[in-house]
Design a protein around this motif. Structure first.
Motif, PDB file in Angstrom:
ATOM      1  N   SER B  74      15.783  31.480  69.169  1.00  0.00           N
ATOM      2  CA  SER B  74      16.864  32.420  68.821  1.00  0.00           C
ATOM      3  C   SER B  74      18.037  31.678  68.185  1.00  0.00           C
ATOM      4  O   SER B  74      18.642  32.150  67.209  1.00  0.00           O
ATOM      5  N   ARG B  75      18.352  30.521  68.739  1.00  0.00           N
ATOM      6  CA  ARG B  75      19.456  29.724  68.180  1.00  0.00           C
ATOM      7  C   ARG B  75      19.152  29.335  66.732  1.00  0.00           C
ATOM      8  O   ARG B  75      20.018  29.393  65.873  1.00  0.00           O
ATOM      9  N   ARG B  76      17.882  28.956  66.509  1.00  0.00           N
ATOM     10  CA  ARG B  76      17.482  28.565  65.154  1.00  0.00           C
ATOM     11  C   ARG B  76      17.587  29.755  64.190  1.00  0.00           C
ATOM     12  O   ARG B  76      18.020  29.607  63.045  1.00  0.00           O
ATOM     13  N   SER B  77      17.234  30.943  64.694  1.00  0.00           N
ATOM     14  CA  SER B  77      17.319  32.147  63.848  1.00  0.00           C
ATOM     15  C   SER B  77      18.772  32.451  63.487  1.00  0.00           C
ATOM     16  O   SER B  77      19.077  32.793  62.342  1.00  0.00           O
ATOM     17  N   ILE B  78      19.658  32.311  64.478  1.00  0.00           N
ATOM     18  CA  ILE B  78      21.093  32.574  64.213  1.00  0.00           C
ATOM     19  C   ILE B  78      21.616  31.581  63.174  1.00  0.00           C
ATOM     20  O   ILE B  78      22.310  31.954  62.226  1.00  0.00           O
ATOM     21  N   LEU B  79      21.249  30.307  63.364  1.00  0.00           N
ATOM     22  CA  LEU B  79      21.707  29.268  62.427  1.00  0.00           C
ATOM     23  C   LEU B  79      21.194  29.561  61.011  1.00  0.00           C
ATOM     24  O   LEU B  79      21.961  29.513  60.034  1.00  0.00           O
ATOM     25  N   THR B  80      19.907  29.905  60.925  1.00  0.00           N
ATOM     26  CA  THR B  80      19.316  30.185  59.603  1.00  0.00           C
ATOM     27  C   THR B  80      20.022  31.372  58.945  1.00  0.00           C
ATOM     28  O   THR B  80      20.356  31.316  57.758  1.00  0.00           O
ATOM     29  N   ALA B  81      20.288  32.418  59.739  1.00  0.00           N
ATOM     30  CA  ALA B  81      20.957  33.601  59.178  1.00  0.00           C
ATOM     31  C   ALA B  81      22.350  33.242  58.678  1.00  0.00           C
ATOM     32  O   ALA B  81      22.750  33.670  57.582  1.00  0.00           O
ATOM     33  N   ALA B  82      23.081  32.449  59.457  1.00  0.00           N
ATOM     34  CA  ALA B  82      24.451  32.084  59.050  1.00  0.00           C
ATOM     35  C   ALA B  82      24.422  31.234  57.781  1.00  0.00           C
ATOM     36  O   ALA B  82      25.221  31.460  56.852  1.00  0.00           O
ATOM     37  N   ILE B  83      23.490  30.274  57.729  1.00  0.00           N
ATOM     38  CA  ILE B  83      23.416  29.412  56.536  1.00  0.00           C
ATOM     39  C   ILE B  83      23.021  30.243  55.310  1.00  0.00           C
ATOM     40  O   ILE B  83      23.588  30.082  54.224  1.00  0.00           O
ATOM     41  N   LEU B  84      22.076  31.158  55.510  1.00  0.00           N
ATOM     42  CA  LEU B  84      21.658  32.002  54.387  1.00  0.00           C
ATOM     43  C   LEU B  84      22.809  32.880  53.900  1.00  0.00           C
ATOM     44  O   LEU B  84      22.959  33.106  52.694  1.00  0.00           O
ATOM     45  N   CYS B  85      23.608  33.384  54.835  1.00  0.00           N
ATOM     46  CA  CYS B  85      24.776  34.187  54.452  1.00  0.00           C
ATOM     47  C   CYS B  85      25.734  33.369  53.589  1.00  0.00           C
ATOM     48  O   CYS B  85      26.177  33.816  52.528  1.00  0.00           O
ATOM     49  N   ASN B  86      26.051  32.152  54.066  1.00  0.00           N
ATOM     50  CA  ASN B  86      26.982  31.300  53.311  1.00  0.00           C
ATOM     51  C   ASN B  86      26.405  30.928  51.951  1.00  0.00           C
ATOM     52  O   ASN B  86      27.102  30.994  50.932  1.00  0.00           O
ATOM     53  N   LEU B  87      25.132  30.523  51.951  1.00  0.00           N
ATOM     54  CA  LEU B  87      24.507  30.144  50.673  1.00  0.00           C
ATOM     55  C   LEU B  87      24.360  31.363  49.762  1.00  0.00           C
ATOM     56  O   LEU B  87      24.447  31.243  48.539  1.00  0.00           O
ATOM     57  N   GLY B  88      24.152  32.536  50.371  1.00  0.00           N
ATOM     58  CA  GLY B  88      24.039  33.768  49.586  1.00  0.00           C
ATOM     59  C   GLY B  88      25.338  34.072  48.856  1.00  0.00           C
ATOM     60  O   GLY B  88      25.340  34.383  47.656  1.00  0.00           O
ATOM     61  N   VAL B  89      26.459  33.957  49.580  1.00  0.00           N
ATOM     62  CA  VAL B  89      27.777  34.199  48.964  1.00  0.00           C
ATOM     63  C   VAL B  89      28.012  33.189  47.842  1.00  0.00           C
ATOM     64  O   VAL B  89      28.382  33.548  46.721  1.00  0.00           O
ATOM     65  N   LEU B  90      27.741  31.907  48.164  1.00  0.00           N
ATOM     66  CA  LEU B  90      27.949  30.835  47.180  1.00  0.00           C
ATOM     67  C   LEU B  90      27.010  31.033  45.988  1.00  0.00           C
ATOM     68  O   LEU B  90      27.418  30.918  44.826  1.00  0.00           O
ATOM     69  N   GLY B  91      25.760  31.353  46.295  1.00  0.00           N
ATOM     70  CA  GLY B  91      24.755  31.527  45.245  1.00  0.00           C
ATOM     71  C   GLY B  91      25.106  32.679  44.325  1.00  0.00           C
ATOM     72  O   GLY B  91      25.009  32.547  43.102  1.00  0.00           O
ATOM     73  N   PHE B  92      25.561  33.794  44.890  1.00  0.00           N
ATOM     74  CA  PHE B  92      25.859  34.949  44.042  1.00  0.00           C
ATOM     75  C   PHE B  92      27.072  34.677  43.155  1.00  0.00           C
ATOM     76  O   PHE B  92      27.021  34.880  41.944  1.00  0.00           O
ATOM     77  N   PHE B  93      28.160  34.222  43.774  1.00  0.00           N
ATOM     78  CA  PHE B  93      29.397  34.072  42.994  1.00  0.00           C
ATOM     79  C   PHE B  93      29.366  32.864  42.060  1.00  0.00           C
ATOM     80  O   PHE B  93      29.975  32.881  41.012  1.00  0.00           O
ATOM     81  N   LYS B  94      28.672  31.826  42.457  1.00  0.00           N
ATOM     82  CA  LYS B  94      28.743  30.601  41.655  1.00  0.00           C
ATOM     83  C   LYS B  94      27.507  30.382  40.783  1.00  0.00           C
ATOM     84  O   LYS B  94      27.627  29.867  39.672  1.00  0.00           O
ATOM     85  N   TYR B  95      26.332  30.754  41.290  1.00  0.00           N
ATOM     86  CA  TYR B  95      25.101  30.338  40.594  1.00  0.00           C
ATOM     87  C   TYR B  95      24.279  31.489  40.017  1.00  0.00           C
ATOM     88  O   TYR B  95      23.277  31.246  39.363  1.00  0.00           O
ATOM     89  N   TYR B  96      24.704  32.735  40.250  1.00  0.00           N
ATOM     90  CA  TYR B  96      23.900  33.869  39.800  1.00  0.00           C
ATOM     91  C   TYR B  96      23.632  33.799  38.288  1.00  0.00           C
ATOM     92  O   TYR B  96      22.487  33.828  37.840  1.00  0.00           O
ATOM     93  N   LYS B  97      24.724  33.675  37.533  1.00  0.00           N
ATOM     94  CA  LYS B  97      24.608  33.657  36.069  1.00  0.00           C
ATOM     95  C   LYS B  97      23.754  32.467  35.610  1.00  0.00           C
ATOM     96  O   LYS B  97      22.908  32.601  34.716  1.00  0.00           O
ATOM     97  N   PHE B  98      23.973  31.328  36.254  1.00  0.00           N
ATOM     98  CA  PHE B  98      23.255  30.092  35.908  1.00  0.00           C
ATOM     99  C   PHE B  98      21.751  30.268  36.121  1.00  0.00           C
ATOM    100  O   PHE B  98      20.944  29.947  35.243  1.00  0.00           O
ATOM    101  N   PHE B  99      21.366  30.830  37.267  1.00  0.00           N
ATOM    102  CA  PHE B  99      19.944  30.993  37.561  1.00  0.00           C
ATOM    103  C   PHE B  99      19.305  32.032  36.656  1.00  0.00           C
ATOM    104  O   PHE B  99      18.182  31.858  36.182  1.00  0.00           O
TER     105      PHE B  99
END
Lengths: 94, 477
Positions: B74-99
């Protein structure tokens, strides 16, 4: 967390550097007064570059008397001298 | 709101007064700091405040979850979800156009054509910094390296604390949270160090970086074909010094401003161009990012343990992603790749006994001639990597490098320009604790003398610098 907080407190005591708040506040007040007086002409120039509107009017009204006082006391000379120096050295100014 | 402006000076005076008035009431003090930090961030674009608030909510919830849940899965799932959220925000705002553009180009090259949705996404200032800070916090709580913040208010203040919000340094939770929880010490404000750092930062940014940018770097990089080899070489040196002065200036001012508020940040630069090896360079350049990449990427990938191939892979991946962190363009990836190759090369040379051996393997320190040769090679290879970092695209970078073949007479090698370059290079001597005697001397002076000296030096700096305020280079990242 407790040990971290303790470490930082220990570090502060070990360093024991710095001065108390009242002294820092007085230094800051002196710094602000001196800086405004020494840079009044620059502040007025920046205010004059603002787009026309209430903000510019307020800034101009605030900086005009200070710039006049600064010029009267020749406090603006230091900055003007360095501005002229840097301009003559490398045409860095517009 | 840029640091070297009157608006920021007025803002800071309000923050300083309010912060110390409320210092005894910890909750109110944190509330005040948070509001001030949001005003600072919202000054640029208030709409993106919701992003940082959302980031605070998600990461605080994740940290609380990690501290309460005991099951590893469960701890690993929470960590993965939090990291994905942060990377998702970063990915959308910073890398969306690039990708999207990269995917489109790849499909086009293999003969497939399809229309991909291309949104014009605005890059929020400081997103790379606060998402990395949030990720390090959640990972530290997961690893039990740090306790979660006592409240959402405390965590939000940590994440949004204005001196380091838009361009770092990336301050770890275990450094800042205890200071926020412990409150302020009115007896020992290191005003001498704070004022020295702020003045050094203003000098590096206003006088050196802005002047080099206007007189040397921008003309050379905008139209390399108009300049001969020696001028291009000077322009590349100029950019190396400019980016150091620009970025270390921001860090210095941020550290100084935080110190005046009673908060200590770790150093972010320590004379990086004095380094005689790439390894040392990365221990001294943007320390908060390089240690972040080491602790949360390189070591989890396996670090320096294992077979040579695995170490090389870990190193290259770390530097490729480190390059991509700087910006959503292939030239930043190329910059990261170059540094990865440099470090790999250095590793190999060290193994065969060439270059500066690591003290860990019991190697002997080379003599001054050896160190001098190593410094020249390291510095020039770093300058080469800056060409890709600064040029608008690869074509411009190759064009600029091609100009080295045209060794005609130089026009930019004037005394003021070369002098400014040397001054900027020498400004590295201000890093670290080299200026400690000056800090202590200032601390011993009367308040009148201290305030007066700082005001006079500020006036000289403003007089020497060019007109206008240029934004910091790292704001774009």
């Amino acid at each position: 967390m407790d040990s971290n907080a303790q470490n930082i407190e220990e570090e502060r005591v070990q360093i024991n550097a710095g001065r108390d708040l009242s002294c820092v506040t007085r230094s800051l007040i002196v710094f602000v007064l001196f800086s405004v007086l020494l840079n009044a002409s620059g502040l007025q120039r920046s205010a004059s570059l603002l787009p026309f509107g209430p903000r510019r009017r307020i800034c101009m009204a605030l900086t005009r008397p200070v710039a006049a006082a600064s010029a009267h006391l020749h406090a603006d000379r230091l900055r003007l001298w360095f501005e002229r120096f840097s301009a003559s050295e490398g045409q860095y100014h517009d | 709101m840029l640091f070297p402006t009157t608006v920021f000076a007025v803002f800071f005076l309000c923050v300083f007064s309010g912060s110390w008035l409320l210092a005894e009431r910890k909750t109110l003090w944190k509330c005040y700091l948070l509001i001030c930090s949001y005003v600072f961030y919202g000054w640029w674009d208030w709409r993106f405040l919701s992003l940082i608030v959302l980031c605070s909510l998600v990461n605080h919830a994740a940290a609380i979850g990690l501290s309460r849940v005991m099951r590893t899965r469960s701890r690993r799932s929470i960590l993965t979800a939090a990291i994905l959220c942060n990377l998702g925000v970063l990915g959308f705002f910073k890398y969306y156009k690039f990708f999207v553009l990269s995917a489109y180009a790849t499909l086009h090259q293999v003969g497939l054509s399809c229309s991909l949705p291309l949104l014009d996404v605005v890059l929020p200032v400081g997103i790379s910094f606060f998402t990395f800070q949030a990720m390090s916090y959640v990972i530290d709580v997961y690893r039990k390296d740090t306790e979660p913040a006592q409240s959402l208010l405390e965590f939000s203040t940590y994440l949004a604390f204005f001196p380091q919000l838009v361009a770092g340094p990336i301050v770890r939770a275990r450094v800042l949270l205890p200071q926020l929880a412990g409150g302020l010490d009115r007896r020992h404000i290191d005003a001498g160090r704070a004022s020295s750092l702020i003045l050094a930062g203003l000098f590096k940014k206003t006088v050196v970086a802005n002047t080099l940018s206007q007189c040397l770097v921008d003309p050379v990089f905008e139209d390399p074909s108009a300049f001969a080899g020696p001028d291009v070489l000077l322009g590349v040196y100029g950019y190396a010094v400019q980016i150091y002065c620009d970025f270390s200036a921001y860090s210095d001012i941020a550290i100084g401003v935080a110190l005046l508020l009673g908060i200590r940040f770790p150093a972010n630069f320590n004379a990086p161009y004095f380094a005689c090896s790439f390894r040392t360079f990365w221990q001294r350049w943007h320390i908060s990012l390089s240690t972040w990449l080491r602790d949360y990427l390189y070591i989890p990938l396996g670090g320096s343990r294992g077979a040579s191939f695995r170490v090389s892979r870990n190193l290259m991946l770390t530097f490729l992603l480190g390059g991509l962190w700087h910006g959503a363009q292939w030239r930043f990836v190329a910059w990261g790749a170059l540094h990865g190759f440099y470090l790999l090369g250095e590793r190999m040379l060290t193994r065969v006994g060439v270059g500066a051996p690591s003290p860990r393997v019991g190697g002997r320190r080379p003599g001054w001639v050896g160190r001098g040769i190593a410094w020249v090679i390291v510095f020039h290879l770093i300058c080469l990597s800056w060409v890709f970092f600064r040029a608008e695209n690869f074509a411009d970078a190759w064009l600029l490098l091609g100009r080295f073949g045209d060794w005609k007479s130089a026009t930019l090698w004037t005394i003021p320009t070369v002098g400014m370059l040397l001054v900027g290079f020498a400004a590295q001597a201000l890093d670290g604790t080299r200026m400690a005697p000056v800090w202590n001397w200032l601390n011993r002076q009367s308040f009148l003398l201290h305030g007066g000296i700082v005001a006079i030096i500020l006036t000289i700096i403003l007089g020497l610098g060019p007109q206008g305020v240029a934004p910091f280079i790292y704001f774009q990242f």
